[in-house]
Scaffold this motif. Sequence first.
Motif, mmCIF file in Angstrom:
data_model
loop_
_atom_site.group_PDB
_atom_site.id
_atom_site.type_symbol
_atom_site.label_atom_id
_atom_site.label_comp_id
_atom_site.label_asym_id
_atom_site.label_seq_id
_atom_site.Cartn_x
_atom_site.Cartn_y
_atom_site.Cartn_z
ATOM 1 N N GLU A 1 0.864 -1.199 0.000
ATOM 2 C CA GLU A 1 0.000 0.000 0.000
ATOM 3 C C GLU A 1 0.892 1.238 0.000
ATOM 4 O O GLU A 1 1.672 1.430 -0.897
ATOM 5 C CB GLU A 1 -0.965 -0.029 1.187
ATOM 6 N N ASP A 2 0.804 2.086 1.043
ATOM 7 C CA ASP A 2 1.524 3.358 1.011
ATOM 8 C C ASP A 2 2.881 3.307 1.708
ATOM 9 O O ASP A 2 3.522 4.337 1.894
ATOM 10 C CB ASP A 2 0.667 4.459 1.651
ATOM 11 N N LYS A 3 3.342 2.102 2.116
ATOM 12 C CA LYS A 3 4.609 2.010 2.829
ATOM 13 C C LYS A 3 5.490 0.916 2.215
ATOM 14 O O LYS A 3 4.999 -0.017 1.594
ATOM 15 C CB LYS A 3 4.371 1.707 4.313
ATOM 16 N N LEU A 4 6.798 1.063 2.430
ATOM 17 C CA LEU A 4 7.737 0.027 2.021
ATOM 18 C C LEU A 4 7.863 -1.015 3.129
ATOM 19 O O LEU A 4 7.864 -0.678 4.315
ATOM 20 C CB LEU A 4 9.109 0.635 1.725
ATOM 21 N N VAL A 5 7.985 -2.279 2.724
ATOM 22 C CA VAL A 5 8.063 -3.383 3.688
ATOM 23 C C VAL A 5 9.188 -4.322 3.276
ATOM 24 O O VAL A 5 9.349 -4.646 2.095
ATOM 25 C CB VAL A 5 6.726 -4.149 3.755
ATOM 26 N N GLN A 6 9.970 -4.768 4.277
ATOM 27 C CA GLN A 6 11.051 -5.717 3.987
ATOM 28 C C GLN A 6 11.052 -6.895 4.965
ATOM 29 O O GLN A 6 11.819 -7.838 4.790
ATOM 30 C CB GLN A 6 12.412 -5.001 4.011
ATOM 31 N N ILE A 7 10.226 -6.829 5.996
ATOM 32 C CA ILE A 7 10.097 -7.954 6.922
ATOM 33 C C ILE A 7 8.621 -8.133 7.254
ATOM 34 O O ILE A 7 7.919 -7.162 7.573
ATOM 35 C CB ILE A 7 10.953 -7.757 8.193
ATOM 36 N N VAL A 8 8.140 -9.373 7.133
ATOM 37 C CA VAL A 8 6.712 -9.673 7.291
ATOM 38 C C VAL A 8 6.531 -10.713 8.386
ATOM 39 O O VAL A 8 7.166 -11.773 8.363
ATOM 40 C CB VAL A 8 6.109 -10.206 5.972
ATOM 41 N N PHE A 9 5.681 -10.390 9.360
ATOM 42 C CA PHE A 9 5.284 -11.331 10.396
ATOM 43 C C PHE A 9 3.811 -11.671 10.171
ATOM 44 O O PHE A 9 2.936 -10.850 10.448
ATOM 45 C CB PHE A 9 5.453 -10.723 11.789
ATOM 46 N N LEU A 10 3.537 -12.851 9.643
ATOM 47 C CA LEU A 10 2.154 -13.295 9.452
ATOM 48 C C LEU A 10 1.684 -13.917 10.759
ATOM 49 O O LEU A 10 2.238 -14.913 11.230
ATOM 50 C CB LEU A 10 2.073 -14.310 8.308
ATOM 51 N N LEU A 11 0.651 -13.332 11.364
ATOM 52 C CA LEU A 11 0.195 -13.773 12.675
ATOM 53 C C LEU A 11 -0.800 -14.917 12.564
ATOM 54 O O LEU A 11 -1.770 -14.845 11.803
ATOM 55 C CB LEU A 11 -0.477 -12.613 13.420
ATOM 56 N N ASN A 12 -0.568 -15.945 13.330
ATOM 57 C CA ASN A 12 -1.493 -17.069 13.423
ATOM 58 C C ASN A 12 -1.885 -17.232 14.882
ATOM 59 O O ASN A 12 -1.016 -17.428 15.738
ATOM 60 C CB ASN A 12 -0.828 -18.342 12.909
ATOM 61 N N VAL A 13 -3.180 -17.145 15.136
ATOM 62 C CA VAL A 13 -3.668 -17.111 16.514
ATOM 63 C C VAL A 13 -4.497 -18.357 16.811
ATOM 64 O O VAL A 13 -5.311 -18.795 15.993
ATOM 65 C CB VAL A 13 -4.520 -15.841 16.757
ATOM 66 N N ASN A 14 -4.285 -18.908 17.978
ATOM 67 C CA ASN A 14 -5.030 -20.078 18.447
ATOM 68 C C ASN A 14 -6.537 -19.783 18.428
ATOM 69 O O ASN A 14 -7.015 -18.906 19.126
ATOM 70 C CB ASN A 14 -4.582 -20.430 19.872
ATOM 71 N N ARG A 15 -7.273 -20.541 17.622
ATOM 72 C CA ARG A 15 -8.714 -20.286 17.474
ATOM 73 C C ARG A 15 -9.484 -20.623 18.753
ATOM 74 O O ARG A 15 -10.598 -20.138 18.950
ATOM 75 C CB ARG A 15 -9.265 -21.079 16.298
ATOM 76 N N TYR A 16 -8.877 -21.449 19.608
ATOM 77 C CA TYR A 16 -9.558 -21.843 20.847
ATOM 78 C C TYR A 16 -9.149 -20.963 22.023
ATOM 79 O O TYR A 16 -9.715 -21.078 23.097
ATOM 80 C CB TYR A 16 -9.241 -23.304 21.173
ATOM 81 N N LYS A 17 -8.178 -20.120 21.809
ATOM 82 C CA LYS A 17 -7.709 -19.222 22.866
ATOM 83 C C LYS A 17 -7.499 -17.854 22.244
ATOM 84 O O LYS A 17 -6.401 -17.340 22.133
ATOM 85 C CB LYS A 17 -6.405 -19.774 23.469
ATOM 86 N N LYS A 18 -8.591 -17.234 21.804
ATOM 87 C CA LYS A 18 -8.502 -16.015 20.999
ATOM 88 C C LYS A 18 -7.950 -14.822 21.774
ATOM 89 O O LYS A 18 -7.424 -13.894 21.190
ATOM 90 C CB LYS A 18 -9.883 -15.664 20.444
ATOM 91 N N ASP A 19 -8.091 -14.850 23.102
ATOM 92 C CA ASP A 19 -7.682 -13.670 23.857
ATOM 93 C C ASP A 19 -6.180 -13.590 24.076
ATOM 94 O O ASP A 19 -5.706 -12.741 24.803
ATOM 95 C CB ASP A 19 -8.421 -13.590 25.202
ATOM 96 N N ASP A 20 -5.387 -14.505 23.470
ATOM 97 C CA ASP A 20 -3.943 -14.328 23.572
ATOM 98 C C ASP A 20 -3.402 -13.507 22.410
ATOM 99 O O ASP A 20 -2.210 -13.415 22.189
ATOM 100 C CB ASP A 20 -3.209 -15.661 23.684
ATOM 101 N N LEU A 21 -4.306 -12.869 21.640
ATOM 102 C CA LEU A 21 -3.885 -11.999 20.547
ATOM 103 C C LEU A 21 -3.160 -10.772 21.070
ATOM 104 O O LEU A 21 -2.155 -10.345 20.513
ATOM 105 C CB LEU A 21 -5.110 -11.581 19.728
ATOM 106 N N LYS A 22 -3.651 -10.197 22.185
ATOM 107 C CA LYS A 22 -3.058 -8.960 22.687
ATOM 108 C C LYS A 22 -1.615 -9.153 23.168
ATOM 109 O O LYS A 22 -0.741 -8.381 22.782
ATOM 110 C CB LYS A 22 -3.920 -8.363 23.790
#
Length: 639
Positions: free
Chosen positions: A583-604
């Motif tokens: 989009e409007d920024k340059l990116v060179q490192i990507v962290f794709l987040l995968n979150v436990n579907r049974y423990k959703k509140d550990d996202l924060k």
Amino acid sequence: MNSRWMEILQILKTAKEPITSSQLSTDLQVSSKTVRNDIQALNALLQNHNTKINAFRGKGYTLETNGESSLQSLLQGAGDMKEIIPDEPGDRVNFLVERVLLDSGYVKIEDLADELYISRSTLQSDLKKVREILKEYDLTLNHKPNYGIKVNGSESKIRYCISEYIFNLKPAALEESHDWLAALPENDLSIIRNSILSQLREHNIVTSDVSLQNLTTHLAIACKRIRENNQVEIIHEALYEMKDTKEFAVAKEILQDIEAALDVSFPENEVAYLAIHLQGTKLVGPNHGKEKMKTVIDTEIQMLVKEIVNRIDEKYHFQLSNDEELLFNLSLHLKPAINRYKFQMNIRNPMLEEIKTKYPTSFEAALIGSELLYEKVGIYVDEHEIGYLALHIEAAQERMKRASSNGRNCLIVCASGLGSAQLLIYKLKDRFGDTLDIKGTTELYNLPYQSLSDIDFIVSTVPIEDDPGIPVVRVSTILGDSDVDQIERLITKDTSVIEQYVHERYTFLNRQFESSEEVIRFLGNVLMKDGIVEGDYIDSVLERESYSPTSFGNLVAIPHPLEPKTDSTFWSIVTLKKPIQWEDKLVQIVFLLNVNRYKKDDLKPMFHSLVQLVDDRNFVQQLLQCRTYIQFKNKLGNR
């Protein structure tokens, strides 16, 4: 001095440590060689201003000045130069958009080419991009032989585009002298601002600085357009509905003050148009009680807000549904917000980037609110509005955090009876005090039936084979020193990020990709091949990107699916050989987040850990230098 030189000086002026040529080249989107040539030319110019750019081998560039006022006058003088010619393609396009929007008549092609010192073919290429920008606002750029080019479209759309594209493209401070402000004399702008403030005070109306700035901008644009015989068209039904509102009365008085001071006459349509803008402010005073203020909020709005908060709780388990202050504040915010978007009135959020970076979980939750607004009201809100919703959600979470215990919550699993469990409780309380809140004890066989929604970690005297979805600390009943160290790390949230979230199988270094979608598809396909995610995973990540790009600046992007889709929480990581446009920024490192579907509140906590890692510009550069997983892992572990 061209715009890129000014940007180099601004970056070095605000930097707290040396900036490398690779960092500058990334920020400026030019080669390192171009940066070095620019700095060499800049140093020749800076000699006369008691300033120079120093180069330190292996560290980078710093700005040294013996006369701050001399440097400031140089920057100010360059910024004030109306005749400065944009030489970069992006700068030229911005210049052309501003030029055709602020000129009500035709502008000749040859005049623009001469003004920019470019060929007619280059200008035509730039104008193609201008047409693409205008198309987003339902405007066209028409060409008439022997006359030139001119923006065509409804007057309200033209003004919206002037405000949204030109005003929001500029820095936020109203006091700064922008080119678009030259459309009116400084004295006229002062009269407009003072007229607004006077009437707001008289009618006991409170508005934010940003809203005041938006109103001033709107009236500055209106004055210029009316003097050029351009007036807005208001549908008769909308005009009739507005006449009996408080906003219409206030708008009429503001415009009467301006008419008395300036040589301009506002027809009734313009009064209604300003009134609609005023509907986007909080028409309540500071002395209004909460109960009295509730009467100005429609029941439909209150019901919509409750549904938004309930849906957020369903996904994130924030437990905010009973927070009366949040429900009230969101209702008060959404009432004018819906009016703004109903009539396409733009609002600018100067804190947007900081909100996305510092409060990513609340921003994700606010996206749910935007989805529901579209479902229920048919209104699509942009990032700026979502950012304001995120602030309300973050504030509610902070209230809850302060109202609850300051400690972290744990559950004790003990197999040797109540006496041993009680002994362990007393030892833990004696050692950790209020920093640890023990929610209860359970036997191992009863653990699967325990609710862990508000438990941060488990302290167990026996091994737990099935993953409960939260950290487990194995201790002895007598609680040794090593046991204490483990618990302290959890209480201070100093958990091992490496062990929790980073895996060699899903870490890819120094790869070559051309687009954000290519990166997302690559990482998603690896997960699908391993059977970790289902077939809709990639589409979910791309759909989330369509709502608001997850490029946070500092060369980092943090994409993720709309809903948690994995059985555990971890990151899929890619570092790139060269930055790509995200989009409007340059990116060179990507962290794709995968979150436990049974423990959703550990996202924060995951977001919290990640933001701490990538918030350091130099540390990101160090990660990009890693060529093996061991180097990458050690770099993270030594942070």
